[in-house]
Design a protein around this motif. Structure first.
Motif, mmCIF file in Angstrom:
data_model
loop_
_atom_site.group_PDB
_atom_site.id
_atom_site.type_symbol
_atom_site.label_atom_id
_atom_site.label_comp_id
_atom_site.label_asym_id
_atom_site.label_seq_id
_atom_site.Cartn_x
_atom_site.Cartn_y
_atom_site.Cartn_z
ATOM 1 N N LEU A 152 0.851 -1.183 0.000
ATOM 2 C CA LEU A 152 0.000 0.000 0.000
ATOM 3 C C LEU A 152 0.890 1.237 0.000
ATOM 4 O O LEU A 152 1.843 1.321 0.774
ATOM 5 C CB LEU A 152 -0.888 0.031 1.242
ATOM 6 N N SER A 153 0.584 2.188 -0.855
ATOM 7 C CA SER A 153 1.353 3.430 -0.883
ATOM 8 C C SER A 153 0.457 4.601 -0.514
ATOM 9 O O SER A 153 -0.766 4.525 -0.639
ATOM 10 C CB SER A 153 1.962 3.665 -2.265
ATOM 11 N N LEU A 154 1.093 5.679 -0.031
ATOM 12 C CA LEU A 154 0.367 6.876 0.387
ATOM 13 C C LEU A 154 -0.586 6.584 1.551
ATOM 14 O O LEU A 154 -1.642 7.191 1.663
ATOM 15 C CB LEU A 154 -0.405 7.490 -0.787
ATOM 16 N N TRP A 155 -0.205 5.643 2.418
ATOM 17 C CA TRP A 155 -1.009 5.356 3.599
ATOM 18 C C TRP A 155 -1.007 6.597 4.488
ATOM 19 O O TRP A 155 0.040 7.138 4.809
ATOM 20 C CB TRP A 155 -0.435 4.150 4.338
ATOM 21 N N GLU A 156 -2.175 7.053 4.903
ATOM 22 C CA GLU A 156 -2.305 8.367 5.539
ATOM 23 C C GLU A 156 -2.214 8.339 7.060
ATOM 24 O O GLU A 156 -2.288 9.391 7.696
ATOM 25 C CB GLU A 156 -3.620 9.028 5.122
ATOM 26 N N HIS A 157 -2.057 7.159 7.655
ATOM 27 C CA HIS A 157 -2.071 7.086 9.124
ATOM 28 C C HIS A 157 -0.835 6.347 9.642
ATOM 29 O O HIS A 157 -0.934 5.164 10.009
ATOM 30 C CB HIS A 157 -3.347 6.404 9.602
ATOM 31 N N PRO A 158 0.317 7.002 9.709
ATOM 32 C CA PRO A 158 1.529 6.322 10.210
ATOM 33 C C PRO A 158 1.371 5.788 11.624
ATOM 34 O O PRO A 158 2.071 4.854 12.019
ATOM 35 C CB PRO A 158 2.594 7.433 10.165
ATOM 36 N N GLU A 159 0.475 6.387 12.392
ATOM 37 C CA GLU A 159 0.265 5.953 13.778
ATOM 38 C C GLU A 159 -0.618 4.706 13.853
ATOM 39 O O GLU A 159 -0.736 4.078 14.917
ATOM 40 C CB GLU A 159 -0.364 7.095 14.596
ATOM 41 N N ARG A 160 -1.245 4.312 12.754
ATOM 42 C CA ARG A 160 -2.155 3.168 12.734
ATOM 43 C C ARG A 160 -1.907 2.382 11.451
ATOM 44 O O ARG A 160 -2.570 2.554 10.442
ATOM 45 C CB ARG A 160 -3.599 3.665 12.799
ATOM 46 N N LEU A 161 -0.926 1.492 11.514
ATOM 47 C CA LEU A 161 -0.460 0.814 10.310
ATOM 48 C C LEU A 161 -1.362 -0.360 9.949
ATOM 49 O O LEU A 161 -1.920 -1.027 10.820
ATOM 50 C CB LEU A 161 0.973 0.331 10.502
ATOM 51 N N PRO A 162 -1.491 -0.643 8.654
ATOM 52 C CA PRO A 162 -2.335 -1.758 8.200
ATOM 53 C C PRO A 162 -1.588 -3.085 8.333
ATOM 54 O O PRO A 162 -0.398 -3.118 8.643
ATOM 55 C CB PRO A 162 -2.578 -1.408 6.728
ATOM 56 N N ALA A 163 -2.289 -4.169 8.050
ATOM 57 C CA ALA A 163 -1.693 -5.499 8.122
ATOM 58 C C ALA A 163 -1.016 -5.878 6.812
ATOM 59 O O ALA A 163 -0.927 -7.063 6.477
ATOM 60 C CB ALA A 163 -2.769 -6.517 8.472
ATOM 61 N N LEU A 164 -0.549 -4.894 6.089
ATOM 62 C CA LEU A 164 0.179 -5.102 4.851
ATOM 63 C C LEU A 164 1.374 -4.156 4.825
ATOM 64 O O LEU A 164 1.324 -3.082 5.441
ATOM 65 C CB LEU A 164 -0.714 -4.803 3.633
ATOM 66 N N PRO A 165 2.441 -4.514 4.135
ATOM 67 C CA PRO A 165 3.551 -3.560 3.975
ATOM 68 C C PRO A 165 3.043 -2.278 3.333
ATOM 69 O O PRO A 165 2.187 -2.307 2.446
ATOM 70 C CB PRO A 165 4.516 -4.301 3.051
ATOM 71 N N CYS A 166 3.558 -1.142 3.782
ATOM 72 C CA CYS A 166 3.052 0.122 3.253
ATOM 73 C C CYS A 166 4.128 1.189 3.290
ATOM 74 O O CYS A 166 5.138 1.071 3.989
ATOM 75 C CB CYS A 166 1.832 0.593 4.040
ATOM 76 N N VAL A 167 3.891 2.233 2.508
ATOM 77 C CA VAL A 167 4.680 3.470 2.572
ATOM 78 C C VAL A 167 3.741 4.534 3.102
ATOM 79 O O VAL A 167 2.732 4.861 2.465
ATOM 80 C CB VAL A 167 5.257 3.852 1.200
ATOM 81 N N ALA A 168 4.050 5.035 4.291
ATOM 82 C CA ALA A 168 3.144 5.947 4.991
ATOM 83 C C ALA A 168 3.616 7.389 4.852
ATOM 84 O O ALA A 168 4.813 7.671 4.871
ATOM 85 C CB ALA A 168 3.060 5.564 6.465
#
Length: 337
Positions: free
Chosen positions: A143-159
């Motif tokens: 996931l890219s552009l994840w908007e909530h660094p304080e609440r990460l998803p259950a997938l690798p992401c760029v927050a």
């Protein structure tokens, strides 16, 4: 159309030798490789990438799934992502869902693990648990552009710390003396841009101000929506001296609306957005905005995806945090008159 067998006959070698020249040239004697490459040029041979992917059990292709290619931000992201993919030895396939989650699900079913070795997802209405299920049986997903660094998803992401971007916008307007500020909050395929609004509201509250609900509109994530909402907002709250938009598209729509209303920017009303798309540097007046580093985000996203492809059984890497957004002062904001 020339085939691999045609090239082999012309170069007087086996088909396996031609294949090695294309994929493992170090295994072929230089003089033989030169003869094969000459035959390829003469015949205009082009390898069948789909056939190669099926034979090798892999595809040198990454998929980038986005909500709407009509949004001017996405072509800029795609350009940076394509360059990063190419540097990593991959082609990039762009999948436009047209703001339709069902189209996104169809893409995941049809391309993940077959036509594409990994999938980069930007702003989707597909639930995280569905994406996790797809990643478990198909190709890796980032996931890219994840908007909530304080609440990460259950997938690798760029927050991206969009709350910080909203806070910077509020600080800028307050420093210019603005107190009556309207808000245009975008609601796109990825949902309401609430992190940006939360960061903005937090700084306002710290300054002893609470945005009036009458001066806040939640609207679709488009220039047209920004235009219409600004007309409505200024009719409802004519005393506003500044407008904060959670992205540049809404801000650009507001610039157009204020011009239509005969309100001068920034003399009468200041306008600030978030993102710093190319249009922000082309409209008049030039748009003050809070810039995210689109190129760095795209590059980090592709690199994370490629890492997952090459380390499929390794531990899930931590979230990658993008560089902090930065304020870009231009012509659309000024001290309150």
């Amino acid at each position: 159309m020339a085939t691999l067998s045609d090239v082999a006959r012309r170069a007087q070698v086996t088909a396996a030798t031609v294949s090695n020249v294309l994929r493992n040239p170090d295994k072929v004697r230089p003089e033989t490789a030169l003869r094969v490459m000459r035959a390829i040029r003469e015949l205009g041979y082009r390898p069948n990438l789909n056939a190669r992917a099926l034979a090798e059990g892999r595809s040198p292709t990454l998929a980038l799934m986005l909500s709407s290619i009509a949004n001017p931000f996405y072509p800029e992201f795609v350009l940076a992502a394509e360059r990063a993919a190419r540097r990593g030895g991959y082609f990039l396939m762009v999948c436009n869902t047209d703001d339709d989650a069902e189209i996104g699900r169809a893409y995941l079913t049809q391309i993940a693990g077959t036509l594409a070795e990994g999938v980069l997802v930007l702003n989707t209405d597909i639930a995280i648990n569905e994406l996790c299920e797809s990643a478990a049986v198909g190709a890796p997903i980032v996931l890219s552009l994840w908007e909530h660094p304080e609440r990460l998803p259950a997938l690798p992401c760029v927050a991206v710390d969009f709350a910080h971007a909203g806070a910077l916008a509020a600080q800028h307007l307050l420093e210019l003396g603005h107190r009556e500020i309207g808000m245009l909050v975008g609601d796109g395929c990825g949902g309401l841009q609430d992190a940006r609004a939360t960061g903005f509201r937090s700084v306002m509250r710290d300054a002893g101000l609470e945005p009036d609900d009458a001066a806040v509109l939640e609207i679709p994530d488009t220039i047209d929506a920004g235009f219409t909402a600004c007309i409505e907002l200024m009719a409802r709250e004519p005393q506003l001296s500044a407008l904060f938009a959670t992205n540049d598209l809404l801000a650009i729509g507001a610039l157009q609306a204020l011009a239509t209303l005969g309100r001068k920017v920034p003399d009468d009303v200041s306008v600030i957005g978030i993102t710093d798309i190319q249009l922000a540097r082309q409209v008049r007046p030039l748009l003050t905005t809070v810039a995210i580093n689109t190129e760095a985000i795209a590059q980090a996203s592709i690199e994370l995806l490629i890492r997952l492809i090459h380390e499929p059984r390794g531990p899930m890497p931590p979230a990658v945090t993008a560089p902090l957004p930065v304020l870009v002062r231009r012509q659309s904001t000024a001290h309150r008159g």
